[in-house]
Design a protein around this motif. Sequence first.
Motif, PDB file in Angstrom:
ATOM      1  N   UNK A 171      40.118  28.629  45.340  1.00  0.00           N
ATOM      2  CA  UNK A 171      40.446  30.060  45.443  1.00  0.00           C
ATOM      3  C   UNK A 171      41.744  30.283  44.677  1.00  0.00           C
ATOM      4  N   UNK A 172      41.643  30.985  43.554  1.00  0.00           N
ATOM      5  CA  UNK A 172      42.804  31.141  42.683  1.00  0.00           C
ATOM      6  C   UNK A 172      43.641  32.333  43.132  1.00  0.00           C
ATOM      7  N   UNK A 188      31.811  36.484  35.565  1.00  0.00           N
ATOM      8  CA  UNK A 188      31.825  37.240  36.811  1.00  0.00           C
ATOM      9  C   UNK A 188      33.151  37.096  37.531  1.00  0.00           C
ATOM     10  N   UNK A 189      33.090  36.676  38.786  1.00  0.00           N
ATOM     11  CA  UNK A 189      34.305  36.523  39.591  1.00  0.00           C
ATOM     12  C   UNK A 189      34.971  35.169  39.392  1.00  0.00           C
ATOM     13  N   UNK A 248      38.851  20.896  33.664  1.00  0.00           N
ATOM     14  CA  UNK A 248      38.347  19.742  34.412  1.00  0.00           C
ATOM     15  C   UNK A 248      37.024  20.029  35.105  1.00  0.00           C
ATOM     16  N   UNK A 249      36.479  21.242  34.875  1.00  0.00           N
ATOM     17  CA  UNK A 249      35.183  21.576  35.454  1.00  0.00           C
ATOM     18  C   UNK A 249      35.248  22.155  36.858  1.00  0.00           C
ATOM     19  N   UNK A 250      36.451  22.361  37.381  1.00  0.00           N
ATOM     20  CA  UNK A 250      36.591  22.964  38.711  1.00  0.00           C
ATOM     21  C   UNK A 250      36.343  24.466  38.638  1.00  0.00           C
ATOM     22  N   UNK A 251      35.621  24.986  39.627  1.00  0.00           N
ATOM     23  CA  UNK A 251      35.362  26.422  39.662  1.00  0.00           C
ATOM     24  C   UNK A 251      36.299  27.106  40.649  1.00  0.00           C
ATOM     25  N   UNK A 252      36.826  28.268  40.265  1.00  0.00           N
ATOM     26  CA  UNK A 252      37.691  29.061  41.137  1.00  0.00           C
ATOM     27  C   UNK A 252      37.149  30.481  41.273  1.00  0.00           C
ATOM     28  N   UNK A 253      37.262  31.035  42.458  1.00  0.00           N
ATOM     29  CA  UNK A 253      37.139  32.490  42.593  1.00  0.00           C
ATOM     30  C   UNK A 253      38.502  33.023  42.175  1.00  0.00           C
TER      31      UNK A 253
END
Lengths: 426, 426
Positions: free
Chosen positions: B377-378, B50-51, B57-62
């Motif tokens: 937030x990428x 998705x977005x 490292x398991x970090x999530x970014x939009x």
Amino acid sequence: MQTYEHPQSRALFERALKVVPSGIYGHLGPSEGCYIPVSAYPFYAARAHGAYVWDVDGNRYIDYMCAYGPNILGYGDPDVDAAARAQIATGNCTTLPTATMVELAELLVDTVDGADWAFFAKNGGDTTSLAMMIARAATGRDKAILFRGHYHGVAPWTQQYGSPGITDHDVANNLYCTWGDLDALRRTMEAHRGQIAVLMATPYHHPVFADNELPEPSWWSTVRELCTEHGIVLAVDDVRAGFRLDMRGSSAHYGLRADLQCFCKALANGWNVSALVGDDALRAAAGSVMYTGSYWLSSVPFAAAIACLEKLTRIDAPGRMRQTGRILTDGLRAAAAEHGFDLRISGEPAMWFMRIADDDTMMLHQEWIAECVRRGVFFTSHHNLFMNTAITEEDIAYTLDVAHESFAVVRARHPERQEIQTVGKG
Amino acid sequence: MQTYEHPQSRALFERALKVVPSGIYGHLGPSEGCYIPVSAYPFYAARAHGAYVWDVDGNRYIDYMCAYGPNILGYGDPDVDAAARAQIATGNCTTLPTATMVELAELLVDTVDGADWAFFAKNGGDTTSLAMMIARAATGRDKAILFRGHYHGVAPWTQQYGSPGITDHDVANNLYCTWGDLDALRRTMEAHRGQIAVLMATPYHHPVFADNELPEPSWWSTVRELCTEHGIVLAVDDVRAGFRLDMRGSSAHYGLRADLQCFCKALANGWNVSALVGDDALRAAAGSVMYTGSYWLSSVPFAAAIACLEKLTRIDAPGRMRQTGRILTDGLRAAAAEHGFDLRISGEPAMWFMRIADDDTMMLHQEWIAECVRRGVFFTSHHNLFMNTAITEEDIAYTLDVAHESFAVVRARHPERQEIQTVGKG
């Protein structure tokens, strides 16, 4: 044998003519002529599996064009496609690359002789153009030696002076030599001493429309010496032959240590990726060049390439294709001789070129090719052909039956000593 | 908010340094400097959906980079990927194209204003180079007008004079004008009357490191008139903006009838295909140019592109992204103002460019970008950003929270009137 008809291909071609320039493109074209016997050819595939392609009329062909190279393990290879499908679930074209990029680079460095690093792109031509740029960045020189009859992609610098859309500037840095002529090569290097950035060549000479030429025993050792002496980067375009002759790369197969090597076609069994690999001495220059593309970090082709290279090594694909290619080409030559034709086979068995040498125009050859295609053996008449590992002994036996019958048809049309006529439009 | 660390990214980067020049490539690079705040950035993705993208490292970014454009419906869009998976079972890269090629060409002709035909390739740059060649073949002229700050891919002709690997001949036919300066454009056309084959431009001006510029009301109508008067082919590079502003193409969005239009990024939601579409008057020239590639007839990307274009139209993706892009950019501007920063936003809401205008070096901006990335937030600091249709109101709310906190962090580090310092290595 029943011969094929192509009403659905023709109907689709009529539709295509409205929305695609020439209706189709690449090596196929709508005009009968020197390229292919169009009247005998299907234009559109419905599906492909293993060694076979089915056209939109339901005719099955043993496909010796192998998508012009990418099909090396058979269409839809289960191991390669399983790796691709697994990667699709995780991510394909993302802002950041995944570990698959690093793993594929490591695998190439482990597999290919002379590869200290790898850079990935999409087209074979992306890698030949990058090789030119890296050589220029590294040497501070502009000129390039190419061999007449070369094909290094479609970028303007690769094309012929005077071709549509090509300017004088596009080819101004090219110096053209003849494959195998060491004296001419020496003279060219002397005449442009200190100006030549790169010599680019295929590992053996496989032009279209002409007998392919393997390197003479002294060729590569002498070319390597000359390049080193003159400070010229030696770049091998292994896009077409790569991994069909040798997993170490075709350069190593002929005893050559190249500075840069271009791979593409057989890298991922049809999944879209190309790679330039190179020597440590060119690593910094490779990093200095501005070169990137929208899909170049995509993980699905990387995952497919890893699975493909591992399988090619595991099953000794080059060895297999050398063997099956020999059986096939020996059989084709013998079949021709039985019907009084001189079928000249050149290049490597895994990627052979052939022509009926009784007619220099190649139109007699084209006529025979047409009869083979009509009977389910997909050859083309001006380009080298490709083996893949899905081709079985039964496929080869069937191919030789078709070749026999096709030679017989052509012989009946052209009794010996009768002047050979150009094949008409079908 | 917790801020992210990237030990696994760094470890993988160390591995990559051994086998990939610079360890990574494209817009990311290992050296801190003008491009991106490297110390805050992850280098490798583990997965995307998705977005969102998750790093190793398991970090999530939009992910507002959207793979630099291809992600328009969200990573792994179920409709597009279902079409791709179905096609994989039938065939992908085959000797002959399948009907998908014709169907996609028909769909583009139906969708894009000014498209009478379509030609498919792989890179956006394949299509910009082809546009140059077609224009030259059609006009018999050599020169090209480009706008300063342009990006039309990485082929040598697109690069700057003096860049590594670029020769004088590569850029000898280029004439450079300034976006928006009609007088200069007129003078250039007069000075080279009868010699200019093509004018190439993006539909609006989106250079890196600089505010993007939308066309002034009279810009395209005047440029169109001038090109017609001088017999110059007007080619629009819609690779980056295409289908984010308007399904008819960005040219039509601004009232322009272009002769050639290049598409790539948003065409197939990450599946690898690009397309040049053109006017009937250039059909014959397009058919005359020698242009082909190993994977250019592959059916999986064609099937994905059909599904992608149909869905983009069905859900009015450009309308949605305009709306969400407006909410987001308005919110970002307001957040900046609250902390006493002047966040200058330019371009289109679906593909905006932003910079903190209080500091011309963009290093203050980069500092803020770094804080956003550390909080999931990428963004990148020098390039336009992209919306996609998977971004939700919750994602935008989260993004604005991150923006606020990041502005606060930067403001605390740089109280007003204090001299702004360059961010150091992390």
